[in-house]
Design an enzyme around this catalytic site. Structure first.
Site, PDB file in Angstrom:
ATOM      1  N   CYS A  95       0.801  -1.231   0.000  1.00  0.00           N
ATOM      2  CA  CYS A  95       0.000   0.000   0.000  1.00  0.00           C
ATOM      3  C   CYS A  95       0.831   1.278   0.000  1.00  0.00           C
ATOM      4  CB  CYS A  95      -0.926   0.007   1.204  1.00  0.00           C
ATOM      5  SG  CYS A  95      -0.065   0.218   2.782  1.00  0.00           S
ATOM      6  N   CYS A 103       5.776  -4.292   4.601  1.00  0.00           N
ATOM      7  CA  CYS A 103       7.091  -3.673   4.456  1.00  0.00           C
ATOM      8  C   CYS A 103       7.847  -3.566   5.782  1.00  0.00           C
ATOM      9  CB  CYS A 103       6.914  -2.272   3.881  1.00  0.00           C
ATOM     10  SG  CYS A 103       5.979  -1.234   5.008  1.00  0.00           S
ATOM     11  N   CYS A 163       0.000 -17.778   1.208  1.00  0.00           N
ATOM     12  CA  CYS A 163       0.675 -17.254   0.003  1.00  0.00           C
ATOM     13  C   CYS A 163       2.038 -16.706   0.389  1.00  0.00           C
ATOM     14  CB  CYS A 163      -0.164 -16.181  -0.678  1.00  0.00           C
ATOM     15  SG  CYS A 163      -0.003 -14.536   0.033  1.00  0.00           S
ATOM     16  N   GLY A 370       2.920  15.275  15.453  1.00  0.00           N
ATOM     17  CA  GLY A 370       2.571  15.144  14.035  1.00  0.00           C
ATOM     18  C   GLY A 370       1.080  14.911  13.880  1.00  0.00           C
ATOM     19  N   GLU A1259     -13.006 -22.825  -1.114  1.00  0.00           N
ATOM     20  CA  GLU A1259     -14.071 -21.825  -1.168  1.00  0.00           C
ATOM     21  C   GLU A1259     -15.247 -22.086  -0.230  1.00  0.00           C
ATOM     22  OE1 GLU A1259     -13.872 -20.107  -5.647  1.00  0.00           O
ATOM     23  OE2 GLU A1259     -14.751 -22.084  -5.446  1.00  0.00           O
TER      24      GLU A1259
HETATM   25  C1  LIG Z   1      -2.002   3.716   8.734  1.00  0.00           C
HETATM   26  C2  LIG Z   1      -2.289   4.882   9.615  1.00  0.00           C
HETATM   27  C3  LIG Z   1      -3.322   4.793  10.511  1.00  0.00           C
HETATM   28  C4  LIG Z   1      -3.615   5.878  11.339  1.00  0.00           C
HETATM   29  N1  LIG Z   1      -4.647   5.768  12.218  1.00  0.00           N
HETATM   30  C5  LIG Z   1      -4.953   6.820  13.023  1.00  0.00           C
HETATM   31  C6  LIG Z   1      -6.007   6.727  13.955  1.00  0.00           C
HETATM   32  O1  LIG Z   1      -6.650   5.691  14.096  1.00  0.00           O
HETATM   33  N2  LIG Z   1      -6.273   7.818  14.720  1.00  0.00           N
HETATM   34  C7  LIG Z   1      -5.548   8.979  14.607  1.00  0.00           C
HETATM   35  O2  LIG Z   1      -5.814   9.922  15.348  1.00  0.00           O
HETATM   36  N3  LIG Z   1      -4.544   9.073  13.748  1.00  0.00           N
HETATM   37  C8  LIG Z   1      -4.224   8.030  12.957  1.00  0.00           C
HETATM   38  N4  LIG Z   1      -3.182   8.133  12.071  1.00  0.00           N
HETATM   39  C9  LIG Z   1      -2.436   9.392  11.991  1.00  0.00           C
HETATM   40  C10 LIG Z   1      -1.125   9.305  12.747  1.00  0.00           C
HETATM   41  O3  LIG Z   1      -1.349   9.325  14.116  1.00  0.00           O
HETATM   42  C11 LIG Z   1      -0.275  10.481  12.306  1.00  0.00           C
HETATM   43  O4  LIG Z   1       0.063  10.218  10.968  1.00  0.00           O
HETATM   44  C12 LIG Z   1       0.992  10.640  13.084  1.00  0.00           C
HETATM   45  O5  LIG Z   1       0.757  10.822  14.437  1.00  0.00           O
HETATM   46  C13 LIG Z   1       1.808  11.788  12.529  1.00  0.00           C
HETATM   47  O6  LIG Z   1       3.040  11.851  13.224  1.00  0.00           O
HETATM   48  P1  LIG Z   1       4.418  11.886  12.442  1.00  0.00           P
HETATM   49  O7  LIG Z   1       5.468  12.020  13.439  1.00  0.00           O
HETATM   50  O8  LIG Z   1       4.532  10.721  11.552  1.00  0.00           O
HETATM   51  O9  LIG Z   1       4.233  13.198  11.617  1.00  0.00           O
HETATM   52  P2  LIG Z   1       4.873  13.554  10.222  1.00  0.00           P
HETATM   53  O10 LIG Z   1       4.168  12.800   9.153  1.00  0.00           O
HETATM   54  O11 LIG Z   1       6.307  13.455  10.285  1.00  0.00           O
HETATM   55  O12 LIG Z   1       4.407  15.036  10.134  1.00  0.00           O
HETATM   56  C14 LIG Z   1       3.057  15.378   9.956  1.00  0.00           C
HETATM   57  C15 LIG Z   1       2.937  16.898   9.913  1.00  0.00           C
HETATM   58  O13 LIG Z   1       3.225  17.414  11.202  1.00  0.00           O
HETATM   59  C16 LIG Z   1       4.257  18.366  11.164  1.00  0.00           C
HETATM   60  N5  LIG Z   1       5.004  18.238  12.408  1.00  0.00           N
HETATM   61  C17 LIG Z   1       5.519  17.093  12.941  1.00  0.00           C
HETATM   62  N6  LIG Z   1       6.056  17.365  14.134  1.00  0.00           N
HETATM   63  C18 LIG Z   1       5.891  18.682  14.363  1.00  0.00           C
HETATM   64  C19 LIG Z   1       6.233  19.554  15.423  1.00  0.00           C
HETATM   65  N7  LIG Z   1       6.868  19.135  16.512  1.00  0.00           N
HETATM   66  N8  LIG Z   1       5.896  20.849  15.316  1.00  0.00           N
HETATM   67  C20 LIG Z   1       5.246  21.321  14.225  1.00  0.00           C
HETATM   68  N9  LIG Z   1       4.919  20.550  13.187  1.00  0.00           N
HETATM   69  C21 LIG Z   1       5.222  19.239  13.260  1.00  0.00           C
HETATM   70  C22 LIG Z   1       5.037  18.016   9.920  1.00  0.00           C
HETATM   71  O14 LIG Z   1       5.709  19.109   9.402  1.00  0.00           O
HETATM   72  C23 LIG Z   1       3.950  17.535   8.983  1.00  0.00           C
HETATM   73  O15 LIG Z   1       3.325  18.608   8.352  1.00  0.00           O
HETATM   74  C24 LIG Z   1      -2.849   7.065  11.249  1.00  0.00           C
HETATM   75  C25 LIG Z   1      -1.795   7.141  10.346  1.00  0.00           C
HETATM   76  C26 LIG Z   1      -1.519   6.070   9.536  1.00  0.00           C
HETATM   77  C27 LIG Z   1      -0.397   6.162   8.561  1.00  0.00           C
HETATM   78  S1  FES Z   2       3.639  -1.050   2.086  1.00  0.00           S
HETATM   79 FE1  FES Z   2       1.808  -1.159   3.216  1.00  0.00          FE
HETATM   80  S2  FES Z   2       2.460  -0.501   5.153  1.00  0.00           S
HETATM   81 FE2  FES Z   2       4.202  -0.245   3.964  1.00  0.00          FE
HETATM   82  S1  FES Z   3      -1.403 -12.621   2.895  1.00  0.00           S
HETATM   83 FE1  FES Z   3      -0.738 -13.704   4.660  1.00  0.00          FE
HETATM   84  S2  FES Z   3      -0.193 -15.619   3.866  1.00  0.00           S
HETATM   85 FE2  FES Z   3      -1.070 -14.605   2.147  1.00  0.00          FE
END
Ligand SMILES: Cc1cc2nc3c(=O)[nH]c(=O)nc-3n(C[C@H](O)[C@H](O)[C@H](O)COP(=O)(O)OP(=O)(O)OC[C@H]3O[C@@H](n4cnc5c(N)ncnc54)[C@H](O)[C@@H]3O)c2cc1C
Ligand code: FES
Ligand code: FES
Length: 1314
Positions: A95, A103, A163, A370, A1259
């Protein structure tokens, strides 16, 4: 000449001649000396430059150091590096947005609690490569796979790899968790952590068992607040942040600059320096998984926050200050330690909600800051962290224009955050008189964003009838961009007694007025559902506060559902004398898969000069193409070619006659959004990707798309007669005479296959045509498709497939366009080409399971026997009806019930969607569901218990089915009564009834679903080739089936070993290819394993005959010697068999099974828990019970996804599929499976008609998973009875949380205290 040039203030280099600013571009700075040519004036010079600027990073992978620089784009991910450099082909991807977990790798990251570096599982697709400077990474290749404790080995032994595409991710997830805790993990911790990786094959039970086998229940360390280290700095006396040793640096790459400040001062300065520029701060980079505009690709300046150690601060004194660099995992760990402290009890609630955010691996990467910034940028974001912090009244420390400022969180969203930094959160104590709860309602139990979240914080005087002492906090997320607090309700409740029913009534009335969900985003759940949930959660909170003051029947509403630790049981027969037949054993390839050594198509190394192709897709669903202009795209660097329909050298069709033509590329009309229009061929995927959006396509005559079956019926969008009506007896006459008549409509939706390996093809030109590797379940037709579009003989195409990373029908025919497109590209540029569909493209471009709808009328005798059924089936084919199952409805329409009179009218609807296709039990799954819905409806009208009614109508041995097949060996009655007895059904029914009587807001439901499933062999033609190697007696097999997780290779090896009488380990199955097993049909319909087994059996028996005379002459001699002697005597040691069955009846035999499911339903939210499933399945004399149980579990759980979770939404105006990623499309995860999952294969049940007495199982078990939907329906019925709405209602599939909640018909009038 070496110039002693200082870095420019912006950390760029200045040319000594023309003063143009540069970033170092050409490799590493060696000893601080950089050589280069000024791009502006051409002056060649050397710089001795400041050591804080560099042009590469170092990264350690599996103990080996790598130096990485501008050969990778500045926005590259760690995953791209690991795979493109071929360091770790075991690390997969699907994804690229944090949602699948294929990954996962292990990274050593700074852990501020112990101030050490610790192991975390992280999503390598999200980790930016250039944030990994100095990181230590462990991939699947770097861990133990051979010792008895090795995780890959154990996953394989527990049959947790089908798989295998998810297996390395599962392994790395477990490995990092164990490493982090030094082994001391409990079963619960293991189960909680399984949220990180999707498995579409196994149904998770075997993966959970593997993980739990490492648990050490008695060895758990309860973390304590004292564990938090607070080392003090000798110099400043402050808490050590570890930053004074580190130097801030700049990584200057060709296309991006990565700043790595190490102090807050440096961070502020970096931001000041880059004000107004296109920069982004990065911590986890997980925000990109949610909002694609945050892709580092869109920024030339990236500021890495990870090195700023001050931001990891944890100050646990009078107030609690937690730095913005704490990941969500670390925030949880800190709060968990504090939750036991006086006045910090609310940390427990905070922990609960944090552990519900995203997945374990995303939480390991993601910062809470974030998360808040996502909410700041997108106020509609359903941030759980924001709701949590609002609820507890947190404050934020923010660096505003370089100055530290403390603000209440309530001011955060309105603060201009441009160039500002979140530094820390400040948490205050909350007196014990406060009642704090935080709730989340979402589509599945793990890893799903909130539909609605809520946080409530009330200061209560219990002794004064639960007086609300001060203004309470009521926060909701997921309502609208602007809605945060229910301020009017907060005001209303201030000073009122919650123990008074009138207070609740008044509050609900105010809340009903002020919660007005925004209904403008069609991808979200409906406004009415979100409003119901918000009101329900408020009521839940009040009941929780009131405790025993609330009437006992209502108290069940006070808490969300809790899910106990899951477990599974399996029972089956095995006959040791027949081993290796009937022997339970894991797949022969499982260990290679689990240890990352198994090669999938995308793991095949590219040939020199390999290019990349991508489809240009339509952005209209029902329009004429006016013009296609690729000129802009063709000017882009690296772009080689654009191919349109007119450029196809053969025919623009991948479906040989008599099937209706299927275009590879649209000619003058597009019929669905995301239909392929052209192909871009480029030097690499980045160039191809960038170019597709530059191809300009204009459209005319745009018409509204038809997207629903109702619309198609209304607009008469019907394919002419794709199947005949079926008449058995006189249904109309029988119904007319019947005492009871029942009519209704029921429907079930699409399902995306979610094979973890997306559609892919690699084409290499050869001297006589093309060598092709393609993800196809049908080699023969894939070869034909390529030959047709190229206008060359089939024999020019040499196609082979070793394995598929999941298929479930998606690669029967939906791969042909991809294969043909890749071949067109390869032919056009005369170079090797790879075409691998991006996951989102795969979701949108490729067809899915057919949605079905049925209008029925049933006639019943007064005592409840089926007398006549008239049924009109509609199926939504998308744009092409070729693969609809209407002609084969007899596979499931009667399910397990006898009815003497049938009239079946099949109607194939045309909609503006991609052509739908087979998906695991394509015709049977919907038709069995429809028949079960009819049975439920009839039972309700008759006032009968549904199970009794079903049992009454079950087939008896010898009765004829509607297709005139005598059920000579039918055992469905015996199976059903065995299950009813063994599961203590009658007692449990009583217990459920008592539970339901005692509880208003939680209800239980039980449902029994029996099943008959016809296995059709006719047309299942497969070749097998068995070759015994003369020198050593080892054996190679090639067969026409495709290994896609179902264990076909293991089964044919078992058959071969048993027939030849040799050990299994000398037998190898080779990839399926277009030569050795030419003209084999598709792998599908559950029949391939048994028919290929038979083909191999026939080969081995023929070989045995040939070998027998020599064997007789050499009594007691080893196999190897006998074979060598045969070889010396010129005996042909290879045998080929063509399996082409043609059975007397439509079905060769029937599979039978019966399943009992028990669920608990939360009526306030629509969420459910599947408490227990008992499946009794007749697998005949299972050839390999371990593999077959895995098939039963996997199929059942895929069915749970279909019936309960997976929903595809389209933009009603454009026809674009909106649920096109893991953020909105939710397949089941480990906590969506039954808590108690029992699979029993019927014992002592040899199949008299089956190959080696076995029955198919790939199936049929899926078709019984609708029992979960019916159990939920029964729970809803119990509730509706309580509230006086006990009328029949149809529960369409998927019975999502939303659909279920709405079906309850509850309203605030029922929200009472006593
Ligand atoms: C698969 C997936 C599922 C998720 N599920 C949920 C969920 O169920 N509930 C939920 O609430 N969230 C969910 N999220 C969101 C997730 O919590 C946020 O993506 C994450 O917390 C962002 O943090 P990061 O450090 O990765 O931020 P980054 O991606 O690194 O940054 C995000 C943004 O924040 C800014 N930033 C980061 N740190 C700071 C700082 N200290 N000061 C100012 N700006 C800053 C960056 O510049 C950027 O613009 C999900 C995300 C993913 C990918
Ligand atoms: S490729 Fe799906 S979580 Fe990274
Ligand atoms: S996706 Fe988990 S074994 Fe196929």
């Amino acid at each position: 000449m070496e110039e002693n040039n200082a870095l420019h203030s912006s950390k760029m280099l200045s040319c000594p001649v023309c003063a143009a600013l540069h970033i170092p571009q050409e490799g590493n700075l060696k000893n601080g000396v950089f050589t280069g040519t000024c791009q502006s004036c051409g002056h060649f010079f050397k710089f001795r430059c400041n050591s804080s600027t560099k042009s590469s990073i170092t990264i350690t992978v599996n103990g080996k150091l790598y130096n990485v620089g501008s050969e990778y784009a500045g926005s590259s991910s760690l995953n791209t590096f690991l795979r493109d450099s071929r360091i770790s082909m075991g690390t997969k991807y699907m994804c690229k947005e944090g949602g699948c977990g294929t990954c996962l790798v292990q990274a050593q990251l700074y852990e501020p609690i112990t101030m050490e570096s610790k192991s975390y599982a992280v999503n390598s697709c999200l980790v930016p490569l250039f944030s990994c400077d100095g990181w230590e990474i462990t991939t699947i290749e770097g861990i133990d796979s051979t010792s008895d404790k090795a995780i890959p080995k154990r996953l394989a032994q527990y049959n947790g790899s089908q798989c295998g595409f998810c297996s390395p991710g599962q392994v790395m997830n477990m490995h990092a968790l164990l490493d982090f805790h030094g082994g001391g993990v409990t079963k619960q911790m293991m189960e909680d952590a399984t949220d990180a990786v999707i498995c579409r094959c196994t149904g998770f039970r075997s993966i959970l068992d593997t993980m739990k086998s490492y648990a050490e229940e008695n060895n758990q360390h309860v973390p304590d607040i004292e564990d938090i280290r607070t080392k003090h700095c000798d110099r400043t006396g402050q808490i050590c942040t570890g930053s004074c040793h580190r130097q801030s640096s700049l990584l200057a790459l060709k296309d991006a600059q990565w700043f790595r400040p190490t102090t807050v001062d440096d961070l502020i300065k970096t931001i000041q320096d880059n004000k107004g520029k296109n920069y982004k701060m990065v911590f986890g980079n997980t925000g990109y998984g949610v909002y694609k505009e945050l892709d580092p690709l869109n920024y030339s300046i990236l500021i890495d926050l990870r090195g700023v150690t001050e931001l990891y601060g944890i100050d646990f004194d009078s107030t609690i200050v937690l730095g913005s660099n704490l990941s969500l995992t670390q925030l949880y760990d800190v709060l968990y330690r504090g939750a036991g402290e006086p006045l910090y009890g609310h940390f427990k609630e905070m922990c609960k909600i944090i552990s519900d955010v995203a997945t374990t691996s995303v939480r390991n990467l993601a910062s809470w800051a974030g998360n808040l910034m996502l909410k700041h940028k997108h106020p509609e974001f359903q941030s759980d962290i924001y709701t949590m912090l609002e609820t507890v009244g947190a404050q934020l420390e923010i660096a505003v224009n370089g100055e530290s400022k403390i603000i209440p969180i309530s001011q955060f969203l309105s603060l201009d955050m441009t160039d500002n930094i979140i530094i820390a959160m400040i948490l205050n104590s909350i007196p014990d008189s406060h009642h704090v709860r935080i709730y989340k309602v979402n589509k599945r139990n793990q890893s799903a964003h909130s539909d609605v979240n809520a946080g409530l914080n009330f200061n209560i005087d219990v002794d004064q009838n639960f007086l609300v002492k001060s203004k309470p906090t009521i926060v909701f997320g997921g309502i609208s961009k602007t809605f945060v607090h229910a301020t009017k309700t907060e005001e209303y409740l201030t000073g009122k007694a919650l123990g008074d029913q009138n207070t609740l009534k008044g509050a609900l009335s105010v809340l009903t007025q002020e919660v007005v969900p925004d209904d403008s985003d069609p991808v979200l759940t409906s406004a009415i559902f979100r409003k119901n949930v918000a009101l329900g959660l408020f009521y839940r909170f009040v009941l929780d506060i009131l405790g025993n003051k609330a009437g006992s029947v209502f108290r069940s509403g006070s808490v969300p559902l809790t899910r106990p630790l899951s477990s599974g049981k399996q029972s089956y027969d095995t006959i040791p004398i027949e081993w290796p037949l009937t022997q339970p054993m894991t797949k022969v390839e499982a260990i290679n898969q689990a240890s990352g050594r198994a090669v999938y198509i995308n793991d095949i190394a590219g040939q020199p000069g390999e290019c990349y192709a991508e489809f240009v897709l339509s952005t209209e669903a029902n329009a004429k193409i006016q013009s296609i202009d690729p000129s802009e795209a063709l000017k882009m660097p690296g772009v080689l070619k654009f191919i349109a329909a007119k450029d196809i050298p053969g025919v623009n069709n991948v479906a040989p006659a008599p099937a209706p033509a299927e275009e590879v590329l649209a000619v003058d009309k597009v019929e669905y959004f995301s239909q392929p229009i052209g192909i871009i061929v480029a030097e690499n995927s980045t160039a191809a990707n960038a170019a597709v959006s530059k191809v300009k396509v204009t459209y005319t005559d745009q018409q509204p798309p038809i997207l629903t079956m109702e619309d198609a019926i209304q607009k008469k969008s019907i394919f002419p007669k794709v199947a005949d009506e079926l008449k058995v007896g006189d249904a109309e006459g029988a119904i007319a005479k019947s005492a009871v008549k029942v009519s209704g409509r029921i429907q079930c939706g699409n399902q995306y296959h979610m094979a973890m390996e997306t559609q892919i093809t690699i084409c290499n030109p050869t001297e006589d045509g093309f060598e092709v590797f393609s993800s196809t379940q049908w080699v023969d037709r894939c070869q034909k498709s390529i030959a047709m579009v190229l206008g060359i003989p089939d024999s020019c195409i040499s196609l082979s497939v070793r394995r598929l990373g999941g298929a479930y029908g998606s690669k029967i025919s939906r791969n042909f366009v991809v294969a043909a497109g890749c071949a067109l590209a390869s032919n056009a540029v005369k170079r090797p080409v790879r075409l691998s569909l991006d996951f989102h493209v795969n979701m949108k471009m490729v067809g899915k399971r057919f949605p079905w709808m049925a209008d029925y009328t049933v006639g019943l005798s007064s005592d409840g026997l089926l007398e006549g059924i008239k049924i009109t089936y509609y199926t939504d084919c998308g744009i092409n009806p070729t693969e609809n199952s209407l002609a084969g409805v007899s596979i499931g329409m009667d399910n397990a019930y006898f009815c003497p009179n049938w009239h079946v009218i099949p109607i194939a609807l045309k909609t503006n969607k991609a052509m739908n296709t087979a998906c695991r039990s394509p015709g049977s799954c919907p038709t069995i569901f429809i028949m079960e819905s009819i049975m439920e409806h009839c039972a309700k009208i008759l006032g009968k218990d549904p199970t009794d009614f079903k049992v009454q109508n079950l087939y008896k041995k010898g009765q004829l089915t509607p297709v005139k097949m005598p059920l000579t060996y039918c055992n469905i009655r015996e199976l059903t009564s065995q299950l009813i007895q063994s599961t203590d059904y009658e007692n449990r029914k009583q217990m459920v009834a008592s539970f339901n009587q005692a509880n208003r807001w939680k209800k239980k439901g039980l449902s029994v679903v029996p099943m008959k499933f016809g296995i059709g062999w006719t047309g299942g033609n497969y070749t097998a080739l068995v070759a015994i190697h003369g020198f050593d007696g080892s054996v190679s097999i090639s067969h026409g089936g495709i290994e896609s997780g179902q264990g076909i290779n293991t089964k044919v090896i078992q058959v071969c070993a048993s027939t030849l009488g040799i050990p299994m380990d000398v037998i190898k199955v080779k990839p399926t290819d277009s030569l050795s097993t030419a003209n084999s049909t598709t792998t599908g319909g559950s029949i391939t394993s048994e028919l290929c087994s038979n083909a191999v059996l026939q080969c081995c028996q023929a070989l045995n005959k040939r070998i027998a005379p020599v064997k007789q002459k050499m009594p007691g001699k080893p196999w190897k010697d006998i074979i060598f002697q045969c070889f010396s005597e010129n005996i042909d040691l290879s045998e080929r068999y063509w399996e082409a069955p043609n059975t007397q009846y439509t079905f060769a035999y029937n599979s039978y099974g019966v399943t009992l499911t028990e669920v608990t339903l939360d009526l306030l939210t629509g969420q459910h828990c599947i408490d227990r499933v008992d499946m009794l399945f007749d697998c005949g004399e299972s050839m390999n019970p371990e593999i077959d149980i895995g098939q039963c579990e996997g199929a059942f759980v895929m069915g749970l996804g279909y019936f309960l979770h997976e929903e595809i939404k389209y933009d009603q105006n454009t026809g674009e599929q909106l649920t096109d990623g893991t953020w909105e499309y939710k397949v089941p995860l480990a906590k969506d499976i039954p808590v108690d999952f029992r699979i029993n294969l019927l014992k002592n049940a040899p199949n008299p008609i089956g190959i080696l007495r076995a029955k198919a199982c790939g199936e049929p078990p899926l078709c019984m998973s609708c029992s979960a939907l019916f159990a939920i329906k029964h729970a809803i019925e119990a509730f509706r009875k309580d509230i006086g709405k006990d009328t029949y209602f149809a529960l369409d599939a998927p019975a999502t949380v939303e659909r279920v909640q709405l079906a309850c018909s509850s309203d605030t009038a029922q929200f009472v205290i006593e």
